[in-house]
Design an enzyme around this catalytic site. Structure first.
Site, PDB file in Angstrom:
ATOM      1  N   ARG A 216      37.849  31.963  12.061  1.00  0.00           N
ATOM      2  CA  ARG A 216      36.505  31.405  12.523  1.00  0.00           C
ATOM      3  C   ARG A 216      36.240  29.912  12.241  1.00  0.00           C
ATOM      4  NH1 ARG A 216      34.792  36.769  10.064  1.00  0.00           N
ATOM      5  NH2 ARG A 216      35.148  36.218   7.868  1.00  0.00           N
ATOM      6  N   PHE A 232      31.935  41.528  20.453  1.00  0.00           N
ATOM      7  CA  PHE A 232      32.055  42.253  19.278  1.00  0.00           C
ATOM      8  C   PHE A 232      31.901  41.573  18.010  1.00  0.00           C
ATOM      9  CE2 PHE A 232      35.425  43.566  22.501  1.00  0.00           C
ATOM     10  CZ  PHE A 232      35.050  44.801  22.904  1.00  0.00           C
ATOM     11  N   ASP A 254      27.086  42.871  20.363  1.00  0.00           N
ATOM     12  CA  ASP A 254      27.896  44.235  19.845  1.00  0.00           C
ATOM     13  C   ASP A 254      27.069  45.539  19.908  1.00  0.00           C
ATOM     14  OD1 ASP A 254      29.791  44.254  17.097  1.00  0.00           O
ATOM     15  OD2 ASP A 254      28.395  45.943  17.225  1.00  0.00           O
ATOM     16  N   ASP A 303      36.752  39.841  19.580  1.00  0.00           N
ATOM     17  CA  ASP A 303      37.392  40.329  18.324  1.00  0.00           C
ATOM     18  C   ASP A 303      36.863  41.735  18.271  1.00  0.00           C
ATOM     19  OD1 ASP A 303      37.932  40.555  15.725  1.00  0.00           O
ATOM     20  OD2 ASP A 303      36.179  39.536  14.626  1.00  0.00           O
ATOM     21  N   CYS A 343      43.280  43.978  15.751  1.00  0.00           N
ATOM     22  CA  CYS A 343      43.579  44.101  14.029  1.00  0.00           C
ATOM     23  C   CYS A 343      44.206  45.585  13.844  1.00  0.00           C
ATOM     24  CB  CYS A 343      42.032  44.028  13.576  1.00  0.00           C
ATOM     25  SG  CYS A 343      40.910  45.496  14.149  1.00  0.00           S
TER      26      CYS A 343
END
Length: 402
Positions: A216, A232, A254, A303, A343
């Site tokens: 970030r 996201f 989101d 993300d 991730c």
């Protein structure tokens, strides 16, 4: 009198993951057991020929039948052992990260398999995912609180978020709640100069994704004076880093209405509501709509949650990652920037890079790599323990064909 540990013998040629540096032994790698034990007990592990491999927790209800605690020939798992492991974890964080809010214990990577502890200011959030370590949980938490107090850190409360489905595979119930006295579970933290309210009770996982802390920070320098799209966004972390860095306009998206509501509160907390807006909608539906409207951004951030949590669903995940990266690139001005990540442990760095490359080729874009990053150092990657490595994060400049 403490009962004698049972002995477990590994099949000839098995336990290759363990011998390569991992901490897991699977149920189909065990040849025989000698002595009595209950699931969750500590056992001694030996190779097929009697060579000692160490000590670990056994749970035959799980495919991961043994999680190693020590590779030494003889190990006594007492208060001194736990203190040494917890102290080592904390000293490592003090040397490598900003410890105001950080992951203090990261399971196998801190040689305490199956337990995660996050520190949000003066609150600890614990996630216990394995039967054996669950029995040590109270001692680990109390030891950690004592060690933190030596540095003048007083922990005002501990909350348990052991509500992941994986506990069911261990024969354990999912659970969450206070470990000790109740407290306000909306916790104020500051990260990279950005203020957040972290909901440790209802937020995803332990309440906030600390693993992206320095990623970030890395996007801040790209965003000054720019128009930014953060997909996201969850509770707004990348969007707010863009805003605090001086972005002209930021849209965070989101699908979760509760996450967006929290993101809006965080924007107000930072005085950014005039420049950072949020939208609760499906990113996969929004990106084509933005393209149809001719929208263009200087920076696009992707993300997403893990699109795959098993090898069997990797093909579907590839399609998802290719789609969002392709759509994201179409929305970037010539010479603008893309920050994109995965991730999922099963989406390897090579496979993720290949997927991004294919997306760029499909939309006739050229990528200039700015950075290739991974998870924050408070989520250390233990070589040989592949499950500890999961986050891939790229920053690219996106250019038209020249």
């Amino acid at each position: 009198m403490e009962k004698e540990m049972a002995s477990v013998y590994i099949k000839k040629g098995a336990a290759r993951t363990l011998k390569a540096g991992g901490l897991w032994i699977y149920d189909n790698e065990i040849e025989q057991t000698n002595g009595s034990f209950e699931d969750g007990d500590l056992v001694r592990i030996f190779d097929f020929d009697g060579y000692p491999l160490g000590t670990g927790f056994i749970n035959l209800r799980s495919k991961i039948a043994i999680r190693m605690l020590s590779r030494k020939k003889e190990t006594v798992v007492d208060d001194a052992f736990i203190e040494a492991r917890v102290r080592s974890a904390w000293e490592y964080r003090k040397a490598t990260v900003d410890t105001a809010s950080c992951r203090v214990i990261f399971g196998e990577a801190d040689f305490l398999p199956g337990i995660v502890v996050d520190k949000f200011s003066d609150v600890l959030v614990v996630e216990s995912l394995a039967l054996g370590i669950d029995r040590l949980k109270p001692r680990i938490i109390e030891t950690l609180k004592n060690i933190l107090s030596e540095d003048g850190i007083r922990i005002r409360g501990v909350y348990e978020r052991s509500d992941a489905k994986v506990r069911l595979l261990e024969g354990m119930e999912r659970t969450k709640g206070f470990l000790g006295e109740p407290f306000d579970t909306n916790v104020a933290i500051i990260e990279n100069g950005v203020r957040y309210l972290v909901d440790v009770k209802e937020g995803q996982k332990t309440g906030f994704f600390l693993d992206q802390k320095y990623n970030r920070l890395a996007i801040q320098r790209l965003c000054r004076g720019k128009r930014v799209l953060d997909c996201f966004t969850h509770t707004g972390s990348f969007a707010l880093n863009a805003g605090i860095a001086g972005a002209r306009e930021v849209l965070g998206v989101d699908v979760s209405e509760s996450a967006v509501a929290q993101a809006e509160k965080n924007a107000a907390l930072n005085g950014l509501s005039d420049r950072v807006a949020f939208l609760a909608t499906d990113v996969f539906e929004l990106l084509p709509e933005l393209e149809k409207r001719g929208e263009q951004f200087d920076v696009v951030i992707l993300d997403p949650p893990a699109f795959t949590k098993s090898r069997s669903s990797v093909k579907n995940a590839i399609r998802g990652y290719r789609e969002i990266n392709l759509r994201g690139m179409k929305l970037i001005k010539d010479g603008g920037y893309l920050a994109t990540c995965s991730c999922s442990h099963f989406m390897t760095p090579e496979l993720f890079a290949k997927t991004i490359r294919e997306a760029a080729s499909n939309v006739r874009k050229r990528l200039r790599q700015v950075e290739c990053r991974t998870q924050s150092p408070d989520h250390p990657i233990l070589w040989g323990s592949d499950e500890s490595s999961y986050l891939k994060f790229f920053i690219f400049q996106v250019c038209e064909e020249r």
